[in-house]
Structures are given as structure tokens and as C-alpha cells.
Design a protein around this motif. Structure first.
Motif, PDB file in Angstrom:
ATOM      1  N   HIS A 119      -3.195 -31.896 -61.808  1.00 36.45           N
ATOM      2  CA  HIS A 119      -2.478 -30.668 -62.187  1.00 36.45           C
ATOM      3  C   HIS A 119      -2.291 -30.631 -63.704  1.00 36.45           C
ATOM      4  O   HIS A 119      -2.551 -29.605 -64.343  1.00 36.45           O
ATOM      5  CB  HIS A 119      -1.123 -30.605 -61.477  1.00 36.45           C
ATOM      6  CG  HIS A 119      -0.273 -29.468 -61.912  1.00 36.45           C
ATOM      7  ND1 HIS A 119      -0.540 -28.168 -61.536  1.00 36.45           N
ATOM      8  CD2 HIS A 119       0.826 -29.426 -62.712  1.00 36.45           C
ATOM      9  CE1 HIS A 119       0.370 -27.377 -62.079  1.00 36.45           C
ATOM     10  NE2 HIS A 119       1.204 -28.112 -62.790  1.00 36.45           N
ATOM     11  N   THR A 160       3.341 -30.298 -54.427  1.00 36.80           N
ATOM     12  CA  THR A 160       3.042 -29.402 -53.317  1.00 36.80           C
ATOM     13  C   THR A 160       3.820 -28.105 -53.484  1.00 36.80           C
ATOM     14  O   THR A 160       4.888 -28.065 -54.091  1.00 36.80           O
ATOM     15  CB  THR A 160       3.416 -30.027 -51.961  1.00 36.80           C
ATOM     16  OG1 THR A 160       4.811 -30.303 -51.949  1.00 36.80           O
ATOM     17  CG2 THR A 160       2.642 -31.293 -51.707  1.00 36.80           C
ATOM     18  N   SER A 161       3.231 -27.054 -52.968  1.00 36.56           N
ATOM     19  CA  SER A 161       3.868 -25.744 -52.974  1.00 36.56           C
ATOM     20  C   SER A 161       3.416 -25.017 -51.723  1.00 36.56           C
ATOM     21  O   SER A 161       2.229 -25.011 -51.399  1.00 36.56           O
ATOM     22  CB  SER A 161       3.456 -24.962 -54.223  1.00 36.56           C
ATOM     23  OG  SER A 161       3.990 -23.665 -54.175  1.00 36.56           O
ATOM     24  N   THR A 162       4.371 -24.425 -51.035  1.00 35.60           N
ATOM     25  CA  THR A 162       4.055 -23.678 -49.830  1.00 35.60           C
ATOM     26  C   THR A 162       4.345 -22.208 -50.077  1.00 35.60           C
ATOM     27  O   THR A 162       5.408 -21.857 -50.591  1.00 35.60           O
ATOM     28  CB  THR A 162       4.890 -24.189 -48.641  1.00 35.60           C
ATOM     29  OG1 THR A 162       4.645 -25.584 -48.504  1.00 35.60           O
ATOM     30  CG2 THR A 162       4.521 -23.483 -47.365  1.00 35.60           C
ATOM     31  N   THR A 163       3.391 -21.349 -49.738  1.00 35.48           N
ATOM     32  CA  THR A 163       3.547 -19.915 -49.965  1.00 35.48           C
ATOM     33  C   THR A 163       3.908 -19.165 -48.699  1.00 35.48           C
ATOM     34  O   THR A 163       4.027 -17.959 -48.726  1.00 35.48           O
ATOM     35  CB  THR A 163       2.244 -19.309 -50.530  1.00 35.48           C
ATOM     36  OG1 THR A 163       1.224 -19.437 -49.545  1.00 35.48           O
ATOM     37  CG2 THR A 163       1.829 -19.986 -51.818  1.00 35.48           C
ATOM     38  N   GLY A 164       4.066 -19.878 -47.612  1.00 32.30           N
ATOM     39  CA  GLY A 164       4.318 -19.217 -46.344  1.00 32.30           C
ATOM     40  C   GLY A 164       3.076 -19.226 -45.474  1.00 32.30           C
ATOM     41  O   GLY A 164       3.142 -19.427 -44.278  1.00 32.30           O
ATOM     42  N   ARG A 165       1.945 -18.991 -46.089  1.00 35.14           N
ATOM     43  CA  ARG A 165       0.677 -19.000 -45.352  1.00 35.14           C
ATOM     44  C   ARG A 165      -0.110 -20.281 -45.595  1.00 35.14           C
ATOM     45  O   ARG A 165      -0.820 -20.760 -44.748  1.00 35.14           O
ATOM     46  CB  ARG A 165      -0.203 -17.827 -45.776  1.00 35.14           C
ATOM     47  CG  ARG A 165       0.310 -16.500 -45.372  1.00 35.14           C
ATOM     48  CD  ARG A 165      -0.749 -15.480 -45.687  1.00 35.14           C
ATOM     49  NE  ARG A 165      -0.154 -14.163 -45.772  1.00 35.14           N
ATOM     50  CZ  ARG A 165      -0.826 -13.098 -46.053  1.00 35.14           C
ATOM     51  NH1 ARG A 165      -2.108 -13.177 -46.301  1.00 35.14           N
ATOM     52  NH2 ARG A 165      -0.223 -11.941 -46.108  1.00 35.14           N
ATOM     53  N   ARG A 166      -0.006 -20.778 -46.800  1.00 34.66           N
ATOM     54  CA  ARG A 166      -0.822 -21.923 -47.181  1.00 34.66           C
ATOM     55  C   ARG A 166       0.023 -22.943 -47.933  1.00 34.66           C
ATOM     56  O   ARG A 166       1.068 -22.627 -48.463  1.00 34.66           O
ATOM     57  CB  ARG A 166      -1.975 -21.493 -48.080  1.00 34.66           C
ATOM     58  CG  ARG A 166      -2.915 -20.560 -47.385  1.00 34.66           C
ATOM     59  CD  ARG A 166      -4.018 -20.165 -48.306  1.00 34.66           C
ATOM     60  NE  ARG A 166      -4.800 -19.142 -47.629  1.00 34.66           N
ATOM     61  CZ  ARG A 166      -6.102 -19.128 -47.612  1.00 34.66           C
ATOM     62  NH1 ARG A 166      -6.773 -20.017 -48.247  1.00 34.66           N
ATOM     63  NH2 ARG A 166      -6.745 -18.182 -46.976  1.00 34.66           N
ATOM     64  N   ARG A 167      -0.531 -24.107 -48.007  1.00 34.71           N
ATOM     65  CA  ARG A 167       0.133 -25.181 -48.738  1.00 34.71           C
ATOM     66  C   ARG A 167      -0.829 -25.657 -49.819  1.00 34.71           C
ATOM     67  O   ARG A 167      -1.996 -25.951 -49.552  1.00 34.71           O
ATOM     68  CB  ARG A 167       0.478 -26.308 -47.776  1.00 34.71           C
ATOM     69  CG  ARG A 167       1.129 -27.481 -48.428  1.00 34.71           C
ATOM     70  CD  ARG A 167       1.345 -28.563 -47.364  1.00 34.71           C
ATOM     71  NE  ARG A 167       1.599 -29.815 -48.000  1.00 34.71           N
ATOM     72  CZ  ARG A 167       2.734 -30.470 -47.904  1.00 34.71           C
ATOM     73  NH1 ARG A 167       3.701 -29.973 -47.167  1.00 34.71           N
ATOM     74  NH2 ARG A 167       2.887 -31.618 -48.509  1.00 34.71           N
ATOM     75  N   TYR A 168      -0.335 -25.704 -51.035  1.00 31.53           N
ATOM     76  CA  TYR A 168      -1.112 -26.170 -52.177  1.00 31.53           C
ATOM     77  C   TYR A 168      -0.658 -27.593 -52.467  1.00 31.53           C
ATOM     78  O   TYR A 168       0.537 -27.860 -52.572  1.00 31.53           O
ATOM     79  CB  TYR A 168      -0.857 -25.262 -53.383  1.00 31.53           C
ATOM     80  CG  TYR A 168      -1.400 -25.757 -54.695  1.00 31.53           C
ATOM     81  CD1 TYR A 168      -2.751 -25.659 -54.989  1.00 31.53           C
ATOM     82  CD2 TYR A 168      -0.562 -26.316 -55.648  1.00 31.53           C
ATOM     83  CE1 TYR A 168      -3.255 -26.104 -56.193  1.00 31.53           C
ATOM     84  CE2 TYR A 168      -1.051 -26.763 -56.862  1.00 31.53           C
ATOM     85  CZ  TYR A 168      -2.396 -26.660 -57.132  1.00 31.53           C
ATOM     86  OH  TYR A 168      -2.895 -27.092 -58.324  1.00 31.53           O
ATOM     87  N   GLU A 169      -1.603 -28.514 -52.572  1.00 29.03           N
ATOM     88  CA  GLU A 169      -1.252 -29.902 -52.854  1.00 29.03           C
ATOM     89  C   GLU A 169      -2.265 -30.453 -53.846  1.00 29.03           C
ATOM     90  O   GLU A 169      -3.479 -30.302 -53.661  1.00 29.03           O
ATOM     91  CB  GLU A 169      -1.254 -30.713 -51.569  1.00 29.03           C
ATOM     92  CG  GLU A 169      -0.767 -32.133 -51.760  1.00 29.03           C
ATOM     93  CD  GLU A 169      -0.600 -32.864 -50.434  1.00 29.03           C
ATOM     94  OE1 GLU A 169       0.299 -32.486 -49.669  1.00 29.03           O
ATOM     95  OE2 GLU A 169      -1.398 -33.776 -50.194  1.00 29.03           O
TER      96      GLU A 169
END
Length: 153
Positions: free
Chosen positions: A19, A4-13
Motif C-alpha cells: 500500500h 483491510t477495508s470493507t465497502t459492503g460488497r467487497r473487501r480490499y486487503e
């Protein structure tokens, strides 16, 4: 296992195995690098021109404007306008997820005298092509007076 990665606006999972599959696909990796390189070049050029990249038009428009600001033309750019448009067309095929030449791309290439590609042709990307496309973008920026090492226009 999930990544997971969070950019502040969205979360990528994404699942780790998915991957890894995507990253192991060289074409996907090269396309990602090309898409990001193009975006950075367009953004730097538009910042230098004082225009919004969302309304800047294609590379033939914003690139031509950038060159014109320095009384230059496409002849000083690596592979000229035709090479730059080819970069944009290949970038678009990957960015829009088709990996195909469409009618518009075929006409766009023909309009600048680029090597012909026919609507429906599959777009591929290997390491040498990626290097060449990135060199074309760097050349356009350099000839257009954008210093890639500077954080200001």
C-alpha cells in the motif's frame, strides 16, 4: 501487517508495504485523483442530463449534450473539446491499466484537433497536468450549468 477495508460488497486487503509503495508513486496517486475526478464530472453531467452514464458515450458526446442544453458550445470551455478529449484519453490509459496511447485514442485526439499522440506513446501524468485536466473538467461543468457545490442537478 495487512490493511483491510470493507465497502459492503467487497473487501480490499493489501500488505502495508505494498500500500505504501503504491501511494508513494506520485503518478499512481495523480492517476487515481484524475480517474475519480472524471467519474464525478461524468456522473454530475449525466445526472443533469437525465441519462445513464454507462451509455452516455465519450466526453465529446455527454459534454456536447450538456453544453447544448444551455445553448453553449466548446468555445467557452477551458481548452475546448480537444482539451476535454485529451483528459478522457489520459484517464482511459490509466483506468484501463495500459498507460499507452492506443489506435482508438490516437484517432479520437486527431478527430478533435488535439495535440497529436501516436499509438504506443507512453502516457505520463505530473502534478501540473493533473491540475490542468481537473480545471478543464470543472470548466466543462460550469459552462454546462452544473453547480459543483450543489448536491442536486
Amino acid at each position: 501487517m495487512m490493511i483491510t477495508s470493507t465497502t459492503g460488497r467487497r473487501r480490499y486487503e493489501v500488505a502495508l508495504k505494498n500500500h505504501l509503495s503504491a501511494v508513494e508513486d506520485e503518478v499512481t496517486l495523480y492517476a487515481s485523483v484524475l480517474i475519480h475526478t472524471y467519474a464525478l464530472a461524468e456522473s454530475a453531467a449525466c445526472r443533469k442530463l437525465g441519462i445513464d452514464s454507462r451509455t452516455a458515450g465519450g466526453i465529446e458526446v455527454w459534454g456536447g449534450s450538456l453544453l447544448g442544453e444551455h445553448s453553449r458550445d466548446w468555445s467557452g470551455v477551458f481548452d475546448g473539446e480537444a482539451g476535454a478529449v485529451e483528459v478522457a484519453v489520459v484517464r482511459n490509459a490509466f483506468a484501463h491499466g495500459t498507460r499507452l496511447i492506443d489506435d482508438s485514442s490516437e484517432q479520437r485526439l486527431a478527430a478533435v484537433g488535439a495535440p497529436p499522440r501516436t499509438s504506443g506513446d507512453v502516457v505520463t501524468l505530473d502534478y501540473e497536468e493533473l491540475r490542468q485536466y481537473r480545471d478543464r473538467l470543472r470548466s466543462l461543468l460550469r459552462v454546462g450549468g452544473v453547480d459543483p457545490m450543489s448536491s442536486t442537478p
